[in-house]
Write an enzyme that holds these catalytic residues in place. Sequence first.
Site, PDB file in Angstrom:
ATOM      1  N   HIS A 154      50.249  33.667  74.654  1.00  0.00           N
ATOM      2  CA  HIS A 154      51.059  33.471  75.580  1.00  0.00           C
ATOM      3  C   HIS A 154      52.324  34.235  75.062  1.00  0.00           C
ATOM      4  CE1 HIS A 154      52.100  30.857  78.943  1.00  0.00           C
ATOM      5  NE2 HIS A 154      53.392  30.901  78.541  1.00  0.00           N
ATOM      6  N   LYS A 187      50.605  24.125  77.511  1.00  0.00           N
ATOM      7  CA  LYS A 187      49.647  24.901  78.285  1.00  0.00           C
ATOM      8  C   LYS A 187      48.517  25.085  77.467  1.00  0.00           C
ATOM      9  CE  LYS A 187      52.587  27.879  80.345  1.00  0.00           C
ATOM     10  NZ  LYS A 187      53.917  27.121  80.760  1.00  0.00           N
ATOM     11  N   SER A 204      56.863  24.154  76.610  1.00  0.00           N
ATOM     12  CA  SER A 204      56.232  24.632  77.955  1.00  0.00           C
ATOM     13  C   SER A 204      55.008  25.366  77.473  1.00  0.00           C
ATOM     14  CB  SER A 204      57.248  25.290  78.665  1.00  0.00           C
ATOM     15  OG  SER A 204      56.745  26.393  79.724  1.00  0.00           O
TER      16      SER A 204
HETATM   17  N1  URA Z   1      56.739  31.017  79.187  1.00  0.00           N
HETATM   18  C1  URA Z   1      56.540  29.609  79.640  1.00  0.00           C
HETATM   19  O1  URA Z   1      55.393  29.356  79.834  1.00  0.00           O
HETATM   20  N2  URA Z   1      57.612  28.718  79.392  1.00  0.00           N
HETATM   21  C2  URA Z   1      58.801  29.041  78.985  1.00  0.00           C
HETATM   22  O2  URA Z   1      59.579  28.284  79.001  1.00  0.00           O
HETATM   23  C3  URA Z   1      59.199  30.267  78.746  1.00  0.00           C
HETATM   24  C4  URA Z   1      58.020  31.329  78.861  1.00  0.00           C
END
Ligand code: URA
Length: 440
Positions: free
Chosen positions: A86, A191, A187
Amino acid sequence: MEDAPLAPVEVIERSRRGDDVDAGSVAAFVRSWLDGTASDAQMAAWCMVACLRGLSEEHTRALTDALIASGDRLELARFGHTGDRHSTGGVGDTTTLVAAPLAAALGVRVAKMSGRGLAHTGGTVDKLEAIPGFRTDLPVDRFVRQVRDTGIAVIAQTARLVPGDRRLYALRDATGTVPAAGLIAASVMSKKLAGGAEAISLDVKAGRGAFFADAAEARAGAGLMAALAGPWGRRVRWIVSAMDQPLGRSVGNALEVREAADALRGGGPPDLRELAVAVAADLAEAAGAVAEGEGAERAERALDDGSALACAERWVEAQDGDPAVWTDPGALPRAPVVVDVPAPADGWVSGLDARGLGEAARWLGAGRLHPDQSVDPVAGLELLAKVGDPLVAGEPMAMVHARDAWAAERARGMVARCVERSQEPVDPPPLLLGRGRGDA
Ligand code: URA
Ligand code: CA
């Protein structure tokens, strides 16, 4: 006996004043927003406090856990070496489109949940949807099957996996409450932890086009994300990378797919290649697919010998997209209007305002100004000169790709204002500002 949790408005008021709030009350507040008892207005007010005052690690963990509990969790360890990555969000950041198939070529089963564009930054889901036919809304069982059979799958947040983040992400985007380290960490990590991969590579962006202002803030954000993963037994590696100027030379969805295609064929901009190699190496080593210290060399080879490209073709085909996009530029949609932005004078590029360029691309339609707007796959920018490159008066320094001549003309001025010039030669700045790991 435990005290009853504070009411939502008490959590917001106490947080605003900087008074103590117990983690149980934060968890209860997030749960009550998820079940509809607390309103979006209350959640947005709390997020604004988080942006202005910060969020403690304990509260960040409470938010992360509540978001994970909003849906199902996957367990992928039975499939062998699994990995996920990510980025915290940048401009022109096409890294996943290269690094994911590259890691797959090194033997990692890549299972990734991505987001759409946030504020002035682009999102991987929007880029993938520029590929004709490509589906990012796969049902979870098909996602898991594809990880097992094809070795790579990238989807959007779904109604089953972390639905809470999907809602919160949209709410933050619409209320100007994205840039808080704790909100970003929760966030991203909700995930990654719900997604179930064992190895996690994080690219934490620093600079004026990023949500972290400098390398020190980004490093602290990386440490927070690694700490959140600790109790889950995942292997985390992180990179802090510069986001003062956009990554690569393209900003905009179809343009970035084309740029990724160049990289997968062994070419493309050197900064995109450098970052994709670093991410794939981290993933392959952390997942145990290659020996420690061998990842980078193996990744370089996989870009040059076509094995990453072959994985990218299998991946796009598995998600109903046209795999020709990697080898045939004609397979991607193109903007009807393309104009150049001429250099006003001779000199060197000393800065390229990533945020301003991201905003110009968003304004052209590559991102959203309203939450329910659809993106325009063909809109965007090509940066012919990056920091350190020479400029010649009257020669093009960038190209604008637009729907119509009026939009192109307006964006031309926006782009010109983002290019800073020097009369002296300028050294290209470094891309990688830090690396580390937070292994459990
Ligand atoms: N990427 C994400 O998934 N969430 C965020 O808050 C910022 C970047
Ligand atoms: Ca790019």
